[in-house]
Design an enzyme around this catalytic site. Structure first.
Site, short mmCIF file in Angstrom:
data_model
loop_
_atom_site.label_atom_id
_atom_site.label_comp_id
_atom_site.label_asym_id
_atom_site.label_seq_id
_atom_site.Cartn_x
_atom_site.Cartn_y
_atom_site.Cartn_z
N ASP A 50 -18.60 24.39 -24.29
CA ASP A 50 -20.04 24.23 -24.09
C ASP A 50 -20.28 22.74 -24.25
O ASP A 50 -20.24 22.20 -25.37
CB ASP A 50 -20.83 25.02 -25.13
CG ASP A 50 -22.34 24.90 -24.95
OD1 ASP A 50 -22.78 23.99 -24.21
OD2 ASP A 50 -23.08 25.70 -25.55
N TYR B 171 -34.80 18.78 -14.74
CA TYR B 171 -33.57 18.53 -13.99
C TYR B 171 -33.56 17.11 -13.43
O TYR B 171 -32.57 16.38 -13.56
CB TYR B 171 -33.43 19.55 -12.86
CG TYR B 171 -32.15 19.42 -12.06
CD1 TYR B 171 -30.96 19.92 -12.55
CD2 TYR B 171 -32.15 18.81 -10.81
CE1 TYR B 171 -29.78 19.80 -11.82
CE2 TYR B 171 -30.99 18.69 -10.07
CZ TYR B 171 -29.81 19.19 -10.58
OH TYR B 171 -28.65 19.07 -9.85
N SER C 29 -27.35 13.38 -8.87
CA SER C 29 -27.98 14.24 -7.86
C SER C 29 -28.96 13.42 -7.03
O SER C 29 -29.45 12.37 -7.48
CB SER C 29 -28.73 15.38 -8.53
OG SER C 29 -29.51 16.11 -7.61
N LYS D 228 -30.97 13.94 -14.34
CA LYS D 228 -30.13 13.27 -13.34
C LYS D 228 -30.46 11.78 -13.24
O LYS D 228 -29.56 10.96 -13.01
CB LYS D 228 -30.27 13.96 -11.99
CG LYS D 228 -29.73 15.40 -11.99
CD LYS D 228 -28.28 15.47 -12.43
CE LYS D 228 -27.73 16.89 -12.38
NZ LYS D 228 -26.30 16.95 -12.75
#
Length: 252
Positions: free
Chosen positions: A59, A152, A139, A156
């Site tokens: 993890d 998110y 990304s 990134k």
């Protein structure tokens, strides 16, 4: 003797594609994932084809697990050559409705997980004394933020910063740090993103996907194999001149 590549999130999607590509360049693969079942399947697939691979549970949100991953993989396969911080998660929701637990977990995995990966890999590379390569998953959302993907996108953008900072700091140790920045890649995670986005926008999944496709000049989504080729390209650039070029060119 095979070179060791550790790939996080390698049990599926882009990470799996990277694993299948890098073995062709002579790497032994540490298939690292939080999902033991999928990691084991990828490792079995690779070994059944005659390559060296082993599954490892990790993890990446937990620093001690990331450092243990590097230690265990090196004990099994020898010196580390490449570390790919590929593991990541996403969720879709409006900014004001995003659940705090979801936000914290995403930042722990995507941003902190990349931080711990860079730390662990760089520590091992310095111990070995002959340099190495670290490649991070950024990304398109880290260049242009997307609606409904606030956490998110933030993670990134953060990974781009980590990549640039680490590249500058570790260059003196002959350690390159780069990032790949894919747009839409058809994976199970992308399927879930399309389903949730379509529901929020009161569209069908087909309509959501068609709208996204209109923004892609090449007229198709990327595949995990497409991204894997980029990672393989960066991994092959090993001369001093090429390393300097990669650190400049891939971290904008």
């Amino acid at each position: 003797m095979s070179k060791l590549a550790i790939i996080t999130g390698a049990g599926q999607g882009i990470g799996e594609g990277i694993a299948h590509r890098l073995v062709k360049d002579g790497y032994a693969i540490a298939v690292a994932d939080i999902n033991d079942e999928t990691a084991a399947k990828v490792a079995v697939d690779l070994t059944s084809e005659g390559y060296q691979a082993k599954a490892y549970h990790v993890d990446v949100a937990h620093r001690d697990e990331v450092f243990a991953l590097v230690e265990n993989a090196v004990a099994d396969f020898g010196d580390l050559a490449l570390y790919v911080n590929n593991a990541g998660i996403a969720f879709i929701d409006s900014f004001v409705d995003s659940d705090p637990d979801d936000v914290e977990r995403l930042l722990d995995v995507n941003l902190k997980g990349t931080y711990w990966g860079i730390q662990a890999a760089a520590t091992q590379f310095k111990k070995q004394g002959n340099g190495g390569r670290i490649v991070n998953a950024a990304s398109l959302a880290g260049y242009e933020a997307s609606a409904l993907q606030s956490a998110y996108s933030a993670s990134k953008f953060g990974i781009r910063g980590l990549t640039q900072s680490a590249a500058k700091e570790l260059a003196k140790d002959k350690i390159t740090v780069n990032a790949y920045n894919p747009g839409i890649v058809r994976t199970k995670m992308r399927d879930a993103i399309d389903e949730k986005t379509a529901a929020i926008k009161h569209e069908t999944v087909a309509e959501q996907q068609a709208n996204c496709l209109e923004e892609i000049a090449i007229g198709r989504e990327a595949t995990p194999a497409d991204v894997a080729e980029v990672v393989a390209c960066v991994a092959r650039l090993v001369s001093r001149t090429e390393k300097d070029y990669v650190n400049r060119a891939f971290n904008m």
